[in-house]
Design an enzyme around this catalytic site. Sequence first.
Site, PDB file in Angstrom:
ATOM      1  N   ILE A  12       0.836  -1.206   0.000  1.00 26.75           N
ATOM      2  CA  ILE A  12       0.000   0.000   0.000  1.00 26.75           C
ATOM      3  C   ILE A  12       0.869   1.255   0.000  1.00 26.75           C
ATOM      4  CG2 ILE A  12      -1.783   1.271   1.281  1.00 26.75           C
ATOM      5  CD1 ILE A  12      -2.784  -1.535   2.244  1.00 26.75           C
ATOM      6  N   ASN A  32      12.232  -1.213   6.759  1.00 28.25           N
ATOM      7  CA  ASN A  32      13.340  -2.151   7.023  1.00 28.25           C
ATOM      8  C   ASN A  32      13.383  -3.290   6.006  1.00 28.25           C
ATOM      9  OD1 ASN A  32      11.254  -3.816   7.758  1.00 28.25           O
ATOM     10  ND2 ASN A  32      11.876  -4.087   9.888  1.00 28.25           N
ATOM     11  N   LEU A  33      12.502  -3.230   5.011  1.00 27.65           N
ATOM     12  CA  LEU A  33      12.446  -4.222   3.918  1.00 27.65           C
ATOM     13  C   LEU A  33      12.178  -5.635   4.413  1.00 27.65           C
ATOM     14  CD1 LEU A  33      15.290  -3.072   1.460  1.00 27.65           C
ATOM     15  CD2 LEU A  33      12.889  -2.416   1.499  1.00 27.65           C
ATOM     16  N   SER A 124      -7.688  -0.847   9.985  1.00 23.26           N
ATOM     17  CA  SER A 124      -8.261  -1.981   9.270  1.00 23.26           C
ATOM     18  C   SER A 124      -9.705  -2.215   9.715  1.00 23.26           C
ATOM     19  CB  SER A 124      -7.445  -3.237   9.574  1.00 23.26           C
ATOM     20  OG  SER A 124      -8.125  -4.374   9.099  1.00 23.26           O
ATOM     21  N   ALA A 125     -10.505  -2.689   8.790  1.00 18.06           N
ATOM     22  CA  ALA A 125     -11.886  -3.047   9.125  1.00 18.06           C
ATOM     23  C   ALA A 125     -11.930  -4.233  10.076  1.00 18.06           C
ATOM     24  CB  ALA A 125     -12.659  -3.372   7.850  1.00 18.06           C
ATOM     25  N   TYR A 148      -3.364  -9.889  15.588  1.00 17.19           N
ATOM     26  CA  TYR A 148      -3.181  -8.821  14.592  1.00 17.19           C
ATOM     27  C   TYR A 148      -4.245  -7.737  14.782  1.00 17.19           C
ATOM     28  CZ  TYR A 148      -3.728  -6.285  10.212  1.00 17.19           C
ATOM     29  OH  TYR A 148      -3.889  -5.286   9.284  1.00 17.19           O
ATOM     30  N   LYS A 152      -4.093  -3.584  15.995  1.00 12.64           N
ATOM     31  CA  LYS A 152      -4.721  -2.443  15.300  1.00 12.64           C
ATOM     32  C   LYS A 152      -5.628  -1.671  16.261  1.00 12.64           C
ATOM     33  CE  LYS A 152      -2.944  -2.765  11.232  1.00 12.64           C
ATOM     34  NZ  LYS A 152      -2.006  -1.730  10.808  1.00 12.64           N
ATOM     35  N   PHE A 177     -10.822  -1.644   3.994  1.00 13.82           N
ATOM     36  CA  PHE A 177     -11.551  -2.887   3.794  1.00 13.82           C
ATOM     37  C   PHE A 177     -10.609  -3.863   3.055  1.00 13.82           C
ATOM     38  CE2 PHE A 177     -15.645  -2.663   5.884  1.00 13.82           C
ATOM     39  CZ  PHE A 177     -15.448  -1.439   6.504  1.00 13.82           C
ATOM     40  N   LEU A 199      -7.408 -13.758  -1.254  1.00 11.55           N
ATOM     41  CA  LEU A 199      -8.096 -14.234  -2.454  1.00 11.55           C
ATOM     42  C   LEU A 199      -7.461 -13.735  -3.757  1.00 11.55           C
ATOM     43  CD1 LEU A 199     -10.510 -15.788  -3.607  1.00 11.55           C
ATOM     44  CD2 LEU A 199     -11.839 -13.669  -3.447  1.00 11.55           C
ATOM     45  N   ARG A 230     -17.047  -9.574   0.394  1.00  5.62           N
ATOM     46  CA  ARG A 230     -16.114  -8.573   0.922  1.00  5.62           C
ATOM     47  C   ARG A 230     -16.201  -7.288   0.095  1.00  5.62           C
ATOM     48  NH1 ARG A 230     -16.184 -12.011   4.033  1.00  5.62           N
ATOM     49  NH2 ARG A 230     -14.484 -13.099   5.109  1.00  5.62           N
ATOM     50  N   ASP A 294     -13.611 -16.854   9.394  1.00  5.10           N
ATOM     51  CA  ASP A 294     -14.164 -15.988   8.350  1.00  5.10           C
ATOM     52  C   ASP A 294     -15.595 -15.569   8.679  1.00  5.10           C
ATOM     53  OD1 ASP A 294     -11.976 -15.885   6.761  1.00  5.10           O
ATOM     54  OD2 ASP A 294     -12.759 -17.191   5.173  1.00  5.10           O
TER      55      ASP A 294
END
Length: 345
Positions: A12, A32-33, A124-125, A148, A152, A177, A199, A230, A294
Site C-alpha cells: 500500500i 526495514n524491507l 483496518s476493518a 493482529y 490495530k 476494507f 483471495l 467482501r 471468516d
Amino acid sequence: MNVLLTGGMGYIGSHVAVVLLQAGHRVILYDNLCNSEASVLARIEQITGKTPTFIQADIRATKTLTDALKQHAVEAVMHFAGLKAVGESVEKPIEYYANNVEGTVSLLEAMRETGVRSLVFSGSATVYGEPQYLPLDEAHPLSATNPYGRTKLHIEEMLRDLSVSNPLWRIVCLRYFNPVGAHESGLIGENPVGIPNNLMPYIARVAAGELKELSVFGNDYPTPDGTGVRDYIHVMDLAEGHVAALAWLAEHPGWYAINLGTGQGYSVLDMVATFVRACGRDLPYRIVPRRAGDVAACYADPGKALRELGWRARRDLLEMCASAWKFQNRTGTGLLGSDCEGRLS
Ligand code: NAD
Ligand code: UDP
C-alpha cells in the site's frame, strides 16, 4: 509537503508514494524491507519520474527515526509499517505486539520529539470484529478476534489517548476494507511470498498456472451465492484516499476514524468470474469447507469518507482484476527474497 511513509516500500505504501509524488509532495520512505524489496524504489521512480528518499531502518530504532524526521523537515507521517498476517499473529503474538504496537510507540516518541503532529494511520476493518450490522459505519462497536486485530485496536486507542493529551495532534485512522489490484503500469503491486492467503493474489497465481486451483472457502454462507462477501477496494483508490486525508488533516486537529471502502460487497464467485473476464483464461476452483474465523459478509458504509474527505472509490472490480493480472504478468512470483521473520500471507 514533506511526508515520511513508514513501511513505504510495501504494497500500500508504494502506491501511496506514487500518488503523493504525483501530487507534488516530497516523499521519504522509511522501511526495514522485512516484507518488501529494494527494487520497489526504482519502480516508483519509473512511474513518477521522481526519486523519493529511502531510509532502510526499523521503526523501533527511535533515534534513527527522530533523525530522519529532523533531517528531512518532515511535516506529516503516514504509518504503514507493520506485520499483517492474521494466522501468523496467532502463532507469534510477541512479534506482532513488538513490531506493530512497540513500533508505533517508537514512532510517536520520535514525532513528539521533533514536533511532527500529523499522522495518517493504516487501520483496518478488522477492528469491527464480527459485523453486528451492515454496512459497517465508524460507529460500529469495536472488537478483535486475533492478535493482529488487537494490535490495530490498541494502536487506535493509543492514538486517541494521545490526541486527548495534546490538542495539537492531528490523527486519522483509515480503516481499510480489502485492498486489491495494482498500479495501472503493472510495475508495483501485491506480491506475497509463498502461497498467498488472500483471495486476489491466489486467483492471480491460479490464472498464471502457478497454482493448480482456487479453494473456495465455503458456499453455505447466508449470501446471494453462498460464498463470502467482501468490500474489495482498488489500491489506487485507497492511495488517493490517503492524499485526501492528508489535505483534510491540515484543517482538522484531533483524532478521527474513517472507513476506506467502496460500500459494495462482492462474493468469491463474483471475483472469480470477473478475473476470468480480465485474464481471458479459465480459473479452476473447488468448493471446500469454510475457513475458520471468516465472516459471511463485510462491507463499508463509505459515507464519512465522502462527507469529510470528499473522496470516494472510483475504480470497479474489473479494473481491480485487470491491474492485478497485469502485475502478475510483469512480475511473476519469486520477486521477493525471504529475509525476515514475520513474513506475510
Ligand atoms: P506490506 O507488508 O506490503 O507493507 C508493510 C511494509 O512495512 C513492508 O514494506 C515492511 O518491510 C515494512 N515494515 C514492517 N515492519 C517494519 C518495521 N518494524 N520497521 C520498518 N518497516 C517495517 O503491507 P501492506 O499491505 O502494504 O499494509 C500496510 C499497512 O496496512 C499495514 O499496517 C497493514 O496492517 C495495513 N492493512 C493492510 C491491509 C491489506 O489487505 N493489505 C488491510 C488492512 C490494513
Ligand atoms: N477466500 C477463498 N479462498 C482463498 C482465499 C480467500 O475462498 O484461497 C475467501 C475468504 O473466505 C473470504 C474472501 O475470499 O470470503 C476474502 O478473503 P481474504 O483472505 O482475501 O480477505 P479477508 O478474509 O481478510 O477479508
